[in-house]
Design a protein around this motif. Structure first.
Motif, PDB file in Angstrom:
ATOM      1  N   PHE A 184     -17.855  -9.473 -35.333  1.00  0.00           N
ATOM      2  CA  PHE A 184     -17.663 -10.632 -36.200  1.00  0.00           C
ATOM      3  C   PHE A 184     -17.977 -11.931 -35.463  1.00  0.00           C
ATOM      4  CE2 PHE A 184     -14.714  -7.578 -38.259  1.00  0.00           C
ATOM      5  CZ  PHE A 184     -15.386  -7.485 -39.464  1.00  0.00           C
ATOM      6  N   ILE A 185     -17.640 -11.974 -34.179  1.00  0.00           N
ATOM      7  CA  ILE A 185     -17.940 -13.167 -33.375  1.00  0.00           C
ATOM      8  C   ILE A 185     -19.444 -13.352 -33.274  1.00  0.00           C
ATOM      9  CG2 ILE A 185     -17.744 -14.190 -31.078  1.00  0.00           C
ATOM     10  CD1 ILE A 185     -15.088 -12.593 -30.801  1.00  0.00           C
ATOM     11  N   ILE A 186     -20.162 -12.277 -33.005  1.00  0.00           N
ATOM     12  CA  ILE A 186     -21.620 -12.345 -32.855  1.00  0.00           C
ATOM     13  C   ILE A 186     -22.285 -12.707 -34.180  1.00  0.00           C
ATOM     14  CG2 ILE A 186     -23.662 -10.957 -32.314  1.00  0.00           C
ATOM     15  CD1 ILE A 186     -21.819  -9.472 -30.275  1.00  0.00           C
ATOM     16  N   LYS A 187     -21.788 -12.174 -35.297  1.00  0.00           N
ATOM     17  CA  LYS A 187     -22.354 -12.493 -36.610  1.00  0.00           C
ATOM     18  C   LYS A 187     -22.240 -13.975 -36.931  1.00  0.00           C
ATOM     19  CE  LYS A 187     -21.796  -8.125 -39.010  1.00  0.00           C
ATOM     20  NZ  LYS A 187     -21.108  -7.410 -40.106  1.00  0.00           N
ATOM     21  N   ARG A 188     -21.184 -14.622 -36.441  1.00  0.00           N
ATOM     22  CA  ARG A 188     -21.003 -16.052 -36.690  1.00  0.00           C
ATOM     23  C   ARG A 188     -21.698 -16.918 -35.637  1.00  0.00           C
ATOM     24  NH1 ARG A 188     -15.071 -17.653 -38.553  1.00  0.00           N
ATOM     25  NH2 ARG A 188     -16.174 -19.612 -38.782  1.00  0.00           N
ATOM     26  N   GLY A 189     -22.428 -16.296 -34.709  1.00  0.00           N
ATOM     27  CA  GLY A 189     -23.179 -17.044 -33.715  1.00  0.00           C
ATOM     28  C   GLY A 189     -22.392 -17.387 -32.470  1.00  0.00           C
ATOM     29  N   LYS A 231     -11.600 -27.156 -27.701  1.00  0.00           N
ATOM     30  CA  LYS A 231     -12.722 -26.230 -27.845  1.00  0.00           C
ATOM     31  C   LYS A 231     -12.366 -25.112 -28.810  1.00  0.00           C
ATOM     32  CE  LYS A 231     -15.024 -26.635 -23.412  1.00  0.00           C
ATOM     33  NZ  LYS A 231     -15.475 -25.879 -22.242  1.00  0.00           N
ATOM     34  N   LYS A 232     -13.388 -24.542 -29.403  1.00  0.00           N
ATOM     35  CA  LYS A 232     -13.180 -23.411 -30.298  1.00  0.00           C
ATOM     36  C   LYS A 232     -13.206 -22.126 -29.491  1.00  0.00           C
ATOM     37  CE  LYS A 232     -15.286 -25.573 -34.323  1.00  0.00           C
ATOM     38  NZ  LYS A 232     -16.333 -25.446 -35.330  1.00  0.00           N
ATOM     39  N   PHE A 233     -12.444 -21.125 -29.960  1.00  0.00           N
ATOM     40  CA  PHE A 233     -12.464 -19.816 -29.327  1.00  0.00           C
ATOM     41  C   PHE A 233     -13.811 -19.167 -29.632  1.00  0.00           C
ATOM     42  CE2 PHE A 233      -7.987 -20.622 -30.338  1.00  0.00           C
ATOM     43  CZ  PHE A 233      -7.443 -20.515 -29.077  1.00  0.00           C
ATOM     44  N   PHE A 234     -14.502 -18.703 -28.626  1.00  0.00           N
ATOM     45  CA  PHE A 234     -15.809 -18.047 -28.733  1.00  0.00           C
ATOM     46  C   PHE A 234     -16.845 -18.964 -29.388  1.00  0.00           C
ATOM     47  CE2 PHE A 234     -12.459 -14.834 -29.489  1.00  0.00           C
ATOM     48  CZ  PHE A 234     -12.522 -14.196 -28.276  1.00  0.00           C
TER      49      PHE A 234
END
Length: 125
Positions: free
Chosen positions: A52-57, A89-92
């Motif tokens: 899910f992290i990778i899908k959101r960039g 900062k945002k996580f990931f």
């Protein structure tokens, strides 16, 4: 005599349980540090899965979360809390907030309470 002993035992047990919940009360604005001791995933801080992290960039780097300071923004039901990073900062690089089961995360060492308010400056002569 049995009833008196039972009543006394019940009183002491209930008093002990009450004092533990009162001292461990978490409030909005409390600051914690994320502690990552191994490569195992977090159990009580609910970070999204890597896909899910990778899908959101974003960048799925769980090791980079070690020693990140987080602040409680909102208290939710069942001991859950919404956390955000103190430095903004945002996580990931994609998620502004994460949820955590605070009691379990503190017990297992995933979160560590930072008492920044108790630091005081001492005047020297």
């Amino acid at each position: 005599m049995k009833h008196l002993l039972s009543l006394l035992t019940l009183f002491l047990v209930s008093f002990g349980a009450f004092s533990q919940t009162e001292s461990a009360e978490i409030k909005v604005g409390d600051i914690f540090s994320i502690q990552k001791s191994s490569n195992l995933p977090f159990d009580h801080i609910h970070f999204p899965k890597a896909n899910f992290i990778i899908k959101r960039g974003g960048i799925a780097n769980y090791k980079g979360l070690d020693d990140v300071k987080v602040k409680v923004v909102e208290l939710l039901d069942d001991g859950m809390a919404k956390l955000t990073s103190v430095n903004g900062k945002k996580f990931f690089n994609t998620y502004k907030y994460v949820k955590a089961d605070m009691a379990q995360a503190l017990e297992d060492g995933e979160l560590q309470y930072l008492d920044l308010r108790s630091k005081s400056t001492v005047a020297t002569n």
